[in-house]
Design an enzyme around this catalytic site. Structure first.
Site, PDB file in Angstrom:
ATOM      1  N   ARG A 169     -38.415  23.839 -24.997  1.00 45.39           N
ATOM      2  CA  ARG A 169     -39.599  24.646 -25.321  1.00 45.39           C
ATOM      3  C   ARG A 169     -39.259  26.148 -25.442  1.00 45.39           C
ATOM      4  O   ARG A 169     -40.050  27.001 -25.015  1.00 45.39           O
ATOM      5  CB  ARG A 169     -40.695  24.469 -24.273  1.00 45.39           C
ATOM      6  CG  ARG A 169     -41.293  23.078 -24.213  1.00 45.39           C
ATOM      7  CD  ARG A 169     -42.038  22.743 -25.506  1.00 45.39           C
ATOM      8  NE  ARG A 169     -42.879  21.580 -25.332  1.00 45.39           N
ATOM      9  CZ  ARG A 169     -42.488  20.317 -25.468  1.00 45.39           C
ATOM     10  NH1 ARG A 169     -41.233  20.061 -25.792  1.00 45.39           N
ATOM     11  NH2 ARG A 169     -43.338  19.326 -25.309  1.00 45.39           N
ATOM     12  N   SER A 239     -49.911  20.371 -23.715  1.00 41.56           N
ATOM     13  CA  SER A 239     -49.355  20.591 -22.374  1.00 41.56           C
ATOM     14  C   SER A 239     -49.500  22.061 -22.015  1.00 41.56           C
ATOM     15  O   SER A 239     -49.036  22.923 -22.762  1.00 41.56           O
ATOM     16  CB  SER A 239     -47.874  20.251 -22.344  1.00 41.56           C
ATOM     17  OG  SER A 239     -47.673  18.901 -22.610  1.00 41.56           O
ATOM     18  N   GLU A 335     -46.873  27.000 -20.789  1.00 43.00           N
ATOM     19  CA  GLU A 335     -46.212  26.748 -22.072  1.00 43.00           C
ATOM     20  C   GLU A 335     -46.848  27.558 -23.212  1.00 43.00           C
ATOM     21  O   GLU A 335     -46.115  28.156 -24.003  1.00 43.00           O
ATOM     22  CB  GLU A 335     -46.259  25.249 -22.387  1.00 43.00           C
ATOM     23  CG  GLU A 335     -45.429  24.909 -23.606  1.00 43.00           C
ATOM     24  CD  GLU A 335     -45.470  23.428 -23.939  1.00 43.00           C
ATOM     25  OE1 GLU A 335     -44.829  22.674 -23.218  1.00 43.00           O
ATOM     26  OE2 GLU A 335     -46.109  23.067 -24.928  1.00 43.00           O
TER      27      GLU A 335
END
Ligand code: EPU
Length: 339
Positions: A169, A239, A335
């Site tokens: 990520r 998420s 995130e």
């Protein structure tokens, strides 16, 4: 430059342009459908002392209610098969293309590779920024080259995969959000396709005769639809926290208490834990704080129950982090990007 000023949309409403549906406005908006507009945009912004931020599909952002600058929406379009090597077919797609449409477009042509990344919301340009990943695959595996506008030099640069600095990520584009604007990607898809079925919900497909990328894509779509709330019904940004990667000793103490806790060994010897599992075991699944809440379907997803603003999501995220830290001694990291 005068053209650019004429293209600016004053008091631009972004509430329907972010998948969390947060109430958000920008002093100016700009629909940017050609890369040649970027130098003009940044010189105009500098001259006018206005900050600029770039938005794709708005699926991984937590927007502030007011932005006193220019929000440019990248709408650059185009996708094509551009060539091949001995082992790969090369495709190119512009930043404003919808990611899932691109996955379907490749699968419709019999090209495999991207099927595990089906149904991820957002644009092609945003995909490399956070190195989107799902069901055992990450964009970085397929990225051949990428073109990005470099604000510091005013030029367009071509990045190889290694130069993108991909990690879980993460990428150089995420690390330098005020410097690079991703314009297009070239992806290399293997001619000799093999399915990536390592993920639990996909492994039964290994028995299927004549397995195709479409069959895998359909299963991924079914899995995502059954697990994750649909942002068009319950606004969310997917998420909300990264899965934490912790020292082996810390994972061992959690496994001693919960032998079935999801735990994935990493190449460097550390362990990746499941943030969703930690949040659920902290008693927060379905928890609500004002108009913000934690999905009842998936504890890693923060949702807007109606009328939420950035501060509501921040307050809930802080509560989640403090609760998980107190219960498990693990620090979670958001995130999505706060803009
Ligand atoms: N779990 C719980 N409770 C929950 C949710 C999950 O205990 O409420 C447990 C599950 O039982 C499972 C584990 O947590 O054992 C992992 O859950 P899941 O398979 O749903 O995957 P995830 O780790 O929560 C990651 C990605 C997703 C991606 C899925 C599928 C991150 C931060 N998220 O989620 O990506 O779709 O794997 O591969 O890496 C996104 O980034 O927005 C996203 C949705």
């Amino acid at each position: 430059m005068t053209d650019l000023a004429a293209s600016l949309i004053p008091d631009f409403d972004l509430t329907t342009r972010n998948t969390l549906a947060l109430e958000a406005r920008s002093r100016f908006g700009l629909l940017l459908d050609h890369p040649d507009q970027l130098p003009d945009l940044f010189s105009y912004a500098t001259d006018s002392d206005l900050p600029v931020r770039i938005l794709g599909g708005g699926s991984n952002v937590v927007l502030a209610p007011e932005f006193h600058g220019i929000t440019a929406l990248l709408t650059l379009r185009g996708r094509a098969v551009i060539g091949e090597t001995a082992d790969h077919v090369l495709i190119e797609a512009s930043a404003g293309e919808n990611w899932h449409d691109l996955v379907q477009w490749t699968v419709n042509r019999g090209l495999g590779g991207l099927e595990n990344l089906a149904l991820i919301p957002g644009t092609v340009g945003a995909a490399p920024v956070q190195n989107i990943g799902a069901y055992g695959a990450e964009l970085s595996e397929f990225l051949h080259t990428l073109r990005a506008f470099d604000r510091s030099s005013g030029t367009t640069l071509t990045f190889s995969r290694d130069e993108c600095g991909f990690a879980y990520r993460d990428s150089v584009f995420k690390q330098h959000p005020d410097r690079f604007v991703v314009l297009s990607v070239q992806l290399a898809l293997r001619k000799n396709w093999t399915a990536n079925l390592a993920f639990a919900g996909l492994s039964e497909l290994a028995q299927a005769a004549d397995l195709t990328p479409r069959m895998v894509m359909d299963q991924v779509i079914a899995l995502r639809t059954s697990k994750l709330p649909d942002w068009t019904v319950t606004p969310n940004a997917g998420s909300f926290f990264q899965n934490p990667i912790v020292p082996e000793t810390q994972a061992a103490s959690i496994l001693a208490e919960f032998p079935a806790a999801p735990c994935y060994p990493q190449p460097d010897g550390r362990m990746k834990l499941s943030a969703g599992w930690l949040i659920e075991r902290s008693g927060l699944k379905g928890y609500r704080l004002g108009p913000a809440g934690i999905s009842e379907r998936h504890a890693l997803v923060l949702v807007n129950h109606g009328g939420a603003r950035q501060a509501d999501i921040s307050a809930l995220a802080d509560h989640v982090k403090a609760t998980v830290l107190a219960r498990f001694g693990i620090a979670l990291h958001e995130e999505p990007i706060f803009l």
